[in-house]
Design an enzyme around this catalytic site. Sequence first.
Site, PDB file in Angstrom:
ATOM      1  N   TYR A  67       0.813  -1.161   0.152  1.00 46.14           N
ATOM      2  CA  TYR A  67      -0.068  -0.075   0.025  1.00 46.14           C
ATOM      3  C   TYR A  67       0.589   1.188   0.040  1.00 46.14           C
ATOM      4  O   TYR A  67       0.897   1.851   0.996  1.00 46.14           O
ATOM      5  CB  TYR A  67      -0.782  -0.021   1.186  1.00 46.14           C
ATOM      6  CG  TYR A  67      -2.405   0.743   0.701  1.00 46.14           C
ATOM      7  CD1 TYR A  67      -3.238   0.041   0.028  1.00 46.14           C
ATOM      8  CD2 TYR A  67      -2.888   1.941   1.060  1.00 46.14           C
ATOM      9  CE1 TYR A  67      -4.329   0.604  -0.466  1.00 46.14           C
ATOM     10  CE2 TYR A  67      -3.760   2.589   0.437  1.00 46.14           C
ATOM     11  CZ  TYR A  67      -4.619   1.566  -0.287  1.00 46.14           C
ATOM     12  OH  TYR A  67      -5.799   2.376  -0.707  1.00 46.14           O
ATOM     13  N   LYS A 124       4.088   8.083  -1.081  1.00 45.56           N
ATOM     14  CA  LYS A 124       5.344   8.905  -1.502  1.00 45.56           C
ATOM     15  C   LYS A 124       6.408   8.588  -0.663  1.00 45.56           C
ATOM     16  O   LYS A 124       7.757   8.708  -1.030  1.00 45.56           O
ATOM     17  CB  LYS A 124       4.863  10.484  -1.397  1.00 45.56           C
ATOM     18  CG  LYS A 124       3.963  10.818  -2.224  1.00 45.56           C
ATOM     19  CD  LYS A 124       3.515  12.378  -2.132  1.00 45.56           C
ATOM     20  CE  LYS A 124       3.132  12.766  -0.939  1.00 45.56           C
ATOM     21  NZ  LYS A 124       2.652  14.165  -0.713  1.00 45.56           N
ATOM     22  N   HIS A 128       7.613   5.669   0.378  1.00 43.94           N
ATOM     23  CA  HIS A 128       8.066   4.456  -0.178  1.00 43.94           C
ATOM     24  C   HIS A 128       8.823   4.582  -1.312  1.00 43.94           C
ATOM     25  O   HIS A 128       9.841   4.224  -1.816  1.00 43.94           O
ATOM     26  CB  HIS A 128       6.914   3.342  -0.378  1.00 43.94           C
ATOM     27  CG  HIS A 128       6.268   2.723   1.056  1.00 43.94           C
ATOM     28  ND1 HIS A 128       5.036   2.867   0.944  1.00 43.94           N
ATOM     29  CD2 HIS A 128       6.803   2.185   1.873  1.00 43.94           C
ATOM     30  CE1 HIS A 128       4.725   2.515   2.234  1.00 43.94           C
ATOM     31  NE2 HIS A 128       5.650   1.979   2.814  1.00 43.94           N
ATOM     32  N   GLY A 139      12.600   4.284   6.033  1.00 43.52           N
ATOM     33  CA  GLY A 139      12.106   5.711   6.336  1.00 43.52           C
ATOM     34  C   GLY A 139      12.397   5.858   7.895  1.00 43.52           C
ATOM     35  O   GLY A 139      12.643   5.337   8.567  1.00 43.52           O
ATOM     36  N   GLU A 140      12.895   7.218   7.887  1.00 44.38           N
ATOM     37  CA  GLU A 140      13.211   7.830   9.298  1.00 44.38           C
ATOM     38  C   GLU A 140      11.993   7.860  10.074  1.00 44.38           C
ATOM     39  O   GLU A 140      12.153   8.148  11.333  1.00 44.38           O
ATOM     40  CB  GLU A 140      14.013   8.888   9.220  1.00 44.38           C
ATOM     41  CG  GLU A 140      15.421   8.631   8.629  1.00 44.38           C
ATOM     42  CD  GLU A 140      16.410   9.820   8.576  1.00 44.38           C
ATOM     43  OE1 GLU A 140      15.791  10.944   8.986  1.00 44.38           O
ATOM     44  OE2 GLU A 140      17.618  10.052   8.534  1.00 44.38           O
ATOM     45  N   ASP A 179       9.915   5.745  10.961  1.00 48.30           N
ATOM     46  CA  ASP A 179       9.915   4.490  11.941  1.00 48.30           C
ATOM     47  C   ASP A 179      11.450   4.498  12.571  1.00 48.30           C
ATOM     48  O   ASP A 179      12.019   3.602  12.089  1.00 48.30           O
ATOM     49  CB  ASP A 179       9.574   3.323  11.007  1.00 48.30           C
ATOM     50  CG  ASP A 179       8.107   3.085  10.731  1.00 48.30           C
ATOM     51  OD1 ASP A 179       7.306   3.476  11.571  1.00 48.30           O
ATOM     52  OD2 ASP A 179       8.054   3.233   9.382  1.00 48.30           O
ATOM     53  N   CYS A 209       3.648  10.823   5.611  1.00 51.89           N
ATOM     54  CA  CYS A 209       3.157   9.819   4.862  1.00 51.89           C
ATOM     55  C   CYS A 209       3.036   8.449   5.886  1.00 51.89           C
ATOM     56  O   CYS A 209       3.998   8.000   6.174  1.00 51.89           O
ATOM     57  CB  CYS A 209       3.672   9.502   3.654  1.00 51.89           C
ATOM     58  SG  CYS A 209       3.657  11.317   2.689  1.00 51.89           S
ATOM     59  N   SER A 210       1.812   7.507   5.341  1.00 55.45           N
ATOM     60  CA  SER A 210       1.947   6.389   6.440  1.00 55.45           C
ATOM     61  C   SER A 210       0.715   5.807   5.650  1.00 55.45           C
ATOM     62  O   SER A 210      -0.243   6.248   5.087  1.00 55.45           O
ATOM     63  CB  SER A 210       1.551   6.391   7.543  1.00 55.45           C
ATOM     64  OG  SER A 210       1.367   5.209   8.334  1.00 55.45           O
ATOM     65  N   SER A 211       0.893   4.263   5.550  1.00 55.79           N
ATOM     66  CA  SER A 211      -0.219   3.459   4.580  1.00 55.79           C
ATOM     67  C   SER A 211      -1.566   3.301   5.870  1.00 55.79           C
ATOM     68  O   SER A 211      -2.323   3.239   5.211  1.00 55.79           O
ATOM     69  CB  SER A 211       0.319   2.249   4.640  1.00 55.79           C
ATOM     70  OG  SER A 211       1.678   2.121   3.760  1.00 55.79           O
TER      71      SER A 211
END
Length: 289
Positions: free
Chosen positions: A32, A35, A37, A147-148, A150, A184-186
């Site tokens: 899913y 941007k 990713h 990604g930073e 997480d 941004c997050s799924s």
Amino acid sequence: MQIIRTIEELRQILAPARRAGKRIGFVPTMGYLHKGHLELVHRSRAENDVTVVSIFVNPLQFGANEDLDKYPRDLERDAALLHRADVDYLFAPAVSDMYPQPMQTVVDVPTLGNQMEGEARPGHFAGVATVVNKLFNIVGADAAYFGEKDFQQLVIIRRMVEDMAIPVRVVGVETVREEDGLACSSRNVYLSPEQRAAAIIVPKALDEAERLYRSGVDDPDALEAAIRTFIATEPLATPEVVALRDPETLERLTAVQGRPVLVALFVRLGTTRLLDNRVIAHVAQEQAA
């Protein structure tokens, strides 16, 4: 772009590139895609000869009452995005291929993984470390991109790679944000319109934390309490984790001034948990730069 479904097929396909000395970049995801990713993909493509993206919703990192079954999935959509981004290989294995029998081997980084988000989600980071370790063994990449947003996960994976002497360079990529600042997050798709509007409190809380830090607040407990109070001004938001830590070791701080500080937030809106963080640089370091 070629879509690969099995471990054996991926190993066979990557073997010639490895023999030819080509650099392989790897972007592990649960799909899913958004941007953030795609920024990881762009970095991998810029720095490597071959880019592999995996999409695998890993059951090991979901707790009993979490959203494994509801986690958004749309492989056709994701494949189209990756095709347009010029990815070489999409690795999308079935659970039965990754875990043909119940796993008896677990990779855990307990000191780093049982705090902060790990307190709210027991066993989560053991599941993450186990699947990432397995994916590293399968792909054999030269570099892997995370990604930073997480940030705790990134620190844990770096430590796992160091401890286990895994020959891969772990690259952290700056958090990509929506126009209003939300990371941004799924999981953003879970938010109702009202919750999405309220979610802006999360990046605003990071702004408030930095403002308080710049104003000279030195007591981490007082700063954490102030951030919790700030988040609580939004009725739909519940701060589950507010942590000030050393950005390299995740150790608790006894004072925050005179050093870089990681501010990590774990905020619930309805049934959705949002993560965000910021590393606030020491003022003297900034002036010297």
